[in-house]
Design an enzyme around this catalytic site. Sequence first.
Site, PDB file in Angstrom:
ATOM      1  N   SER A  35     -31.140 -53.629  13.417  1.00  9.21           N
ATOM      2  CA  SER A  35     -31.816 -52.338  13.578  1.00  9.21           C
ATOM      3  C   SER A  35     -31.829 -51.964  15.056  1.00  9.21           C
ATOM      4  O   SER A  35     -31.725 -52.826  15.931  1.00  9.21           O
ATOM      5  CB  SER A  35     -33.261 -52.459  13.084  1.00  9.21           C
ATOM      6  OG  SER A  35     -33.994 -51.297  13.378  1.00  9.21           O
ATOM      7  N   TYR A  75     -41.995 -56.455  13.394  1.00 11.27           N
ATOM      8  CA  TYR A  75     -40.696 -56.054  12.837  1.00 11.27           C
ATOM      9  C   TYR A  75     -39.630 -56.152  13.932  1.00 11.27           C
ATOM     10  O   TYR A  75     -38.542 -56.697  13.712  1.00 11.27           O
ATOM     11  CB  TYR A  75     -40.782 -54.634  12.277  1.00 11.27           C
ATOM     12  CG  TYR A  75     -39.471 -54.088  11.771  1.00 11.27           C
ATOM     13  CD1 TYR A  75     -38.846 -54.630  10.655  1.00 11.27           C
ATOM     14  CD2 TYR A  75     -38.841 -53.017  12.419  1.00 11.27           C
ATOM     15  CE1 TYR A  75     -37.634 -54.128  10.184  1.00 11.27           C
ATOM     16  CE2 TYR A  75     -37.640 -52.508  11.952  1.00 11.27           C
ATOM     17  CZ  TYR A  75     -37.037 -53.065  10.844  1.00 11.27           C
ATOM     18  OH  TYR A  75     -35.837 -52.574  10.382  1.00 11.27           O
TER      19      TYR A  75
HETATM   20  N1  LIG Z   1     -34.165 -47.171   6.880  1.00  8.16           N
HETATM   21  C1  LIG Z   1     -34.052 -47.330   8.176  1.00  8.16           C
HETATM   22  O1  LIG Z   1     -34.357 -46.390   8.975  1.00  8.16           O
HETATM   23  C2  LIG Z   1     -33.537 -48.625   8.740  1.00  8.16           C
HETATM   24  C3  LIG Z   1     -33.153 -48.644  10.088  1.00  8.16           C
HETATM   25  C4  LIG Z   1     -32.666 -49.803  10.644  1.00  8.16           C
HETATM   26  C5  LIG Z   1     -32.548 -50.943   9.864  1.00  8.16           C
HETATM   27  N2  LIG Z   1     -32.920 -50.933   8.556  1.00  8.16           N
HETATM   28  C6  LIG Z   1     -32.774 -52.196   7.799  1.00  8.16           C
HETATM   29  O2  LIG Z   1     -31.999 -51.950   6.653  1.00  8.16           O
HETATM   30  C7  LIG Z   1     -32.332 -52.890   5.642  1.00  8.16           C
HETATM   31  C8  LIG Z   1     -32.583 -52.138   4.348  1.00  8.16           C
HETATM   32  O3  LIG Z   1     -33.658 -51.249   4.544  1.00  8.16           O
HETATM   33  P1  LIG Z   1     -33.833 -49.876   3.735  1.00  8.16           P
HETATM   34  O4  LIG Z   1     -34.193 -48.841   4.723  1.00  8.16           O
HETATM   35  O5  LIG Z   1     -32.691 -49.689   2.841  1.00  8.16           O
HETATM   36  O6  LIG Z   1     -35.184 -50.237   2.944  1.00  8.16           O
HETATM   37  P2  LIG Z   1     -35.640 -50.142   1.428  1.00  8.16           P
HETATM   38  O7  LIG Z   1     -35.128 -48.904   0.795  1.00  8.16           O
HETATM   39  O8  LIG Z   1     -37.106 -50.394   1.474  1.00  8.16           O
HETATM   40  O9  LIG Z   1     -34.902 -51.398   0.748  1.00  8.16           O
HETATM   41  C9  LIG Z   1     -35.280 -52.716   1.061  1.00  8.16           C
HETATM   42  C10 LIG Z   1     -34.539 -53.666   0.134  1.00  8.16           C
HETATM   43  O10 LIG Z   1     -34.887 -55.015   0.508  1.00  8.16           O
HETATM   44  C11 LIG Z   1     -35.214 -55.736  -0.663  1.00  8.16           C
HETATM   45  N3  LIG Z   1     -36.191 -56.789  -0.338  1.00  8.16           N
HETATM   46  C12 LIG Z   1     -37.369 -56.664   0.333  1.00  8.16           C
HETATM   47  N4  LIG Z   1     -37.966 -57.868   0.431  1.00  8.16           N
HETATM   48  C13 LIG Z   1     -37.146 -58.761  -0.177  1.00  8.16           C
HETATM   49  C14 LIG Z   1     -37.204 -60.156  -0.400  1.00  8.16           C
HETATM   50  N5  LIG Z   1     -38.244 -60.908   0.007  1.00  8.16           N
HETATM   51  N6  LIG Z   1     -36.181 -60.751  -1.051  1.00  8.16           N
HETATM   52  C15 LIG Z   1     -35.144 -60.028  -1.491  1.00  8.16           C
HETATM   53  N7  LIG Z   1     -35.023 -58.696  -1.318  1.00  8.16           N
HETATM   54  C16 LIG Z   1     -36.019 -58.077  -0.671  1.00  8.16           C
HETATM   55  C17 LIG Z   1     -35.761 -54.704  -1.645  1.00  8.16           C
HETATM   56  O11 LIG Z   1     -35.483 -55.141  -2.952  1.00  8.16           O
HETATM   57  P3  LIG Z   1     -36.558 -55.411  -4.116  1.00  8.16           P
HETATM   58  O12 LIG Z   1     -37.863 -54.794  -3.711  1.00  8.16           O
HETATM   59  O13 LIG Z   1     -35.936 -54.780  -5.322  1.00  8.16           O
HETATM   60  O14 LIG Z   1     -36.585 -56.901  -4.191  1.00  8.16           O
HETATM   61  C18 LIG Z   1     -34.902 -53.481  -1.326  1.00  8.16           C
HETATM   62  O15 LIG Z   1     -33.734 -53.469  -2.104  1.00  8.16           O
HETATM   63  C19 LIG Z   1     -33.531 -53.675   6.168  1.00  8.16           C
HETATM   64  O16 LIG Z   1     -33.102 -54.907   6.678  1.00  8.16           O
HETATM   65  C20 LIG Z   1     -34.063 -52.789   7.270  1.00  8.16           C
HETATM   66  O17 LIG Z   1     -34.752 -53.516   8.262  1.00  8.16           O
HETATM   67  C21 LIG Z   1     -33.404 -49.793   7.966  1.00  8.16           C
END
Ligand SMILES: NC(=O)c1ccc[n+]([C@@H]2O[C@H](COP(=O)([O-])OP(=O)(O)OC[C@H]3O[C@@H](n4cnc5c(N)ncnc54)[C@H](OP(=O)(O)O)[C@@H]3O)[C@@H](O)[C@H]2O)c1
Length: 270
Positions: A130, A143
Amino acid sequence: MGAQKVVLVTGASSGIGRATAAYLHERGHRVFGTSRNPDRHAAPFQLLALDVTDDAAVAAAVAAVLAEAGRIDALVNNAGVVLAGAVEDTSPAEALAVLNTNVVGVQRMARSVLPAMRGQGGGVIINVGSTAGSVGMPFQGLYCASKYALEGLTEALRLEVAPFGVSVALVAPGDTATAVVENRIRARASAGPASAYHPACAATLARYEADERAGAPAGSVAARIAAIVEGRSRGPRHAVGPLAQRILIGTRPFIPTALFQWGLARYYGL
Ligand SMILES: NC(=O)c1ccc[n+]([C@@H]2O[C@H](COP(=O)([O-])OP(=O)(O)OC[C@H]3O[C@@H](n4cnc5c(N)ncnc54)[C@H](OP(=O)(O)O)[C@@H]3O)[C@@H](O)[C@H]2O)c1
């Protein structure tokens, strides 16, 4: 597209992970996605049960892929949680939980797939970092700690496994429009007006949420991850997302930290 790859994408029920798994599936790869609750989600690719904080669940998910497909060409460590709240308001248990998912979860997955990747003479591991791995963002300190840690873990792992033909890369998205806004966890003590940080924390989080809602589509991150899986994009680190954020991160090493932090404080009204 080239050869069909066997790809395991963690956290494929939502957001970046779902977009990545769906895009790789569309491109003809054999995709296994994961969710802690696979029965709650319909997906065009196979969805396995996995909580990355659970050693046995990690071993079982990787064993299931190997049993069905016989190999794992790519692991996308996307599963992650965002914890919000002042550092002072975050309990040690809350801190350890986010580090367990975002850092040790990635290590668990890597440890589990590497014997197979070494045995087959190659593979690729892609860790989703990130912008928060390059910038200390107020009221998301733990985070940020997890994503900074992931940068170091990724670089070290890349050097360790290169002799076995395994490559490792970090993809660092900026703001991306996903369910992260709804799924963000709040440190319990930061939630109400009893916190000394309440107004500043609430205002900063509102800003984060607005920026995330206006962020890049998850498909843009998925496209870069697919390019790495397919060998069309190489290198240890890939910043993706809004141009202004990529410029900010690219120029950060040349800006004195005090000046950089002054700008952040102005932006978030601190
Ligand atoms: N959105 C942003 O602006 C952004 C920016 C930079 C980086 N990121 C990174 O991108 C990645 C995905 O984020 P997103 O924005 O797509 O978020 P999201 O829509 O909240 O999705 C998060 C995913 O992680 C899974 N998850 C959470 N805890 C888990 C665990 N203990 N074991 C297995 N799976 C788990 C959830 O699956 P279930 O709940 O179905 O298990 C869900 O599929 C993360 O690493 C986040 O830090 C996001």
